[in-house]
Design a protein around this motif. Structure first.
Motif: not given
Length: 389
Positions: A85-88, A94-95, A259-263, A285-287
């Motif tokens: 993913p490119s953003d949250r 995707i998550s 907590e809001t991080s992606v990857g 959100y992690i992907g």
């Protein structure tokens, strides 16, 4: 034999998908993704992302048809791994797809998901997030919410008490004055839960370094276990976060965030610099589970603890429970306490109660819970979206 194998594979193929938005309170809407297979299995995932429902609908129109063509319940991580993913907003869809695919995979294997991930613990330490339950924000109301959580078996608690604080107010030099009301709320909760209970304080990125340093000194007087997300999580703030963490540790407090991080790659600069003691990946959100596994492995190497962020609905909670049963470097799991009776009413199985600050998984295949269609329809916030394979 070849024909039988092909028939079995066809039955396990995805047939269609649905995206549901469920209104829980005036402030809260939960998002759920359902994947259906040709043989009638249903895999639920959760994509809740507050105030981003319209954007999620748009992203889902692009990603879910792609998943119906490409994704496989036999290899549940492949789709998320191929489509970083490119953003949250993308990450939430995707998550949720990844959760639903792992749910279906575990069902097809006749196992609870935790068994496939590798169970590390039979009972899972949890803490009660009492923030959304507390609609009226007086110290007395926070204390009442804390008392209710104690009565339900909790011995660890989190609140986000600093409604009056903002980055702008801190930049004007008024942050310390603004945080006094929050300190009164913390004091009321501490008095209610007793001196031995874990007490966590969430700052929701509202502070600057100078004001956060004053908060740390005050929080130490209340025996706070961790301070969460004191500053906006931008890389320019990493040095300040490192300094604040050192101050926290000297006072016997931990610092938590991300907590809001992606990857894992987005968490890595903070973790390598030493900005936090506790890292809080969110399965929404992690992907995908593969990114979660990278995060846990990286935290273990850096001697950091993992405490999954889990302040939303019952499907995220169920997936987070299975994940937490299998995690290494694990601290405890967040549980959104008593925001709405729909947390339990929306699903098919009873979510097990908390005793002495821990809870257990249902010993059922997949996640052990599934959404009830009639209640999804009854509490719909907007029309369901659906796609056929």
């Amino acid at each position: 034999m070849v024909e039988e194998a092909e028939e079995t594979m066809n039955k396990r193929k995805l047939s269609h998908a649905e995206l549901h938005f469920v209104r829980i309170t005036p402030a809260t809407c939960w998002s759920f993704l359902r994947l259906y297979t040709q043989d009638g299995r249903i895999g639920d995932g959760e994509a809740t992302l507050f105030r981003k429902e319209n954007e999620q609908r748009s992203v889902a129109e692009r990603l879910i048809p792609m998943a119906l063509r490409e994704a496989s319940m036999e290899y549940p991580s492949e789709f998320a791994a191929r489509h970083a993913p490119s953003d949250r907003i993308e990450a939430s869809i995707i998550s949720a797809l990844d959760q639903a695919l792992w749910n279906l995979h575990a069902q097809s294997m006749g196992q609870p998901l935790a068994n496939l991930l590798g169970v590390q613990r039979e009972r899972i330490p949890v803490y009660a997030n009492i923030n959304r339950r507390t609609v009226s924000r007086s110290p007395v109301d926070f204390a009442s919410s804390a008392f209710a959580a104690v009565s339900e078996g909790h011995n660890a608690f989190k609140l986000a008490p600093f409604d009056e604080v903002s980055n702008e107010i801190c930049s004007q030099g008024d942050g310390v004055k603004a945080m006094q009301a929050g300190l009164d709320r913390i004091a009321a909760v501490r008095e209610t839960v007793g001196s031995e209970a874990r007490l966590m304080v969430d700052c929701h990125w509202r502070f600057d370094e100078e004001t956060a340093a004053v908060l740390n000194e005050a929080a130490a007087e209340y025996g706070v276990y961790w301070i969460e997300t004191p500053l906006p999580e931008i890389e320019a703030n990493i040095p300040a976060l490192v300094r604040l963490r050192k101050q926290c540790n000297a006072l016997g407090i931990r610092q938590a965030g991300l907590e809001t991080s992606v990857g894992w790659v987005s968490l890595l600069p903070y973790c390598e610099a030493g900005a936090y003691d506790v890292v809080m990946p969110d399965v929404k959100y992690i992907g995908g589970l593969h990114e979660l596994n990278k995060t846990v492995a990286g935290c273990r190497e850096l001697d950091l603890r993992v405490s999954p962020h889990n302040p939303s609905g019952p499907i995220c909670h169920a997936f987070s429970m299975h994940m937490s049963a299998a995690l290494t470097a694990f601290d405890m799991l967040e549980l959104q306490f008593d925001e709405s009776p729909l947390f339990e009413e929306l699903v098919s199985s009873t979510i097990l109660p908390v005793h002495n600050g821990t809870t257990a998984l249902l010993n059922e295949n997949g996640l052990g819970v599934s959404l009830l269609p009639e209640l999804l329809k009854q509490h719909a916030d907007r029309p369901m979206q659906s796609w056929n394979a």
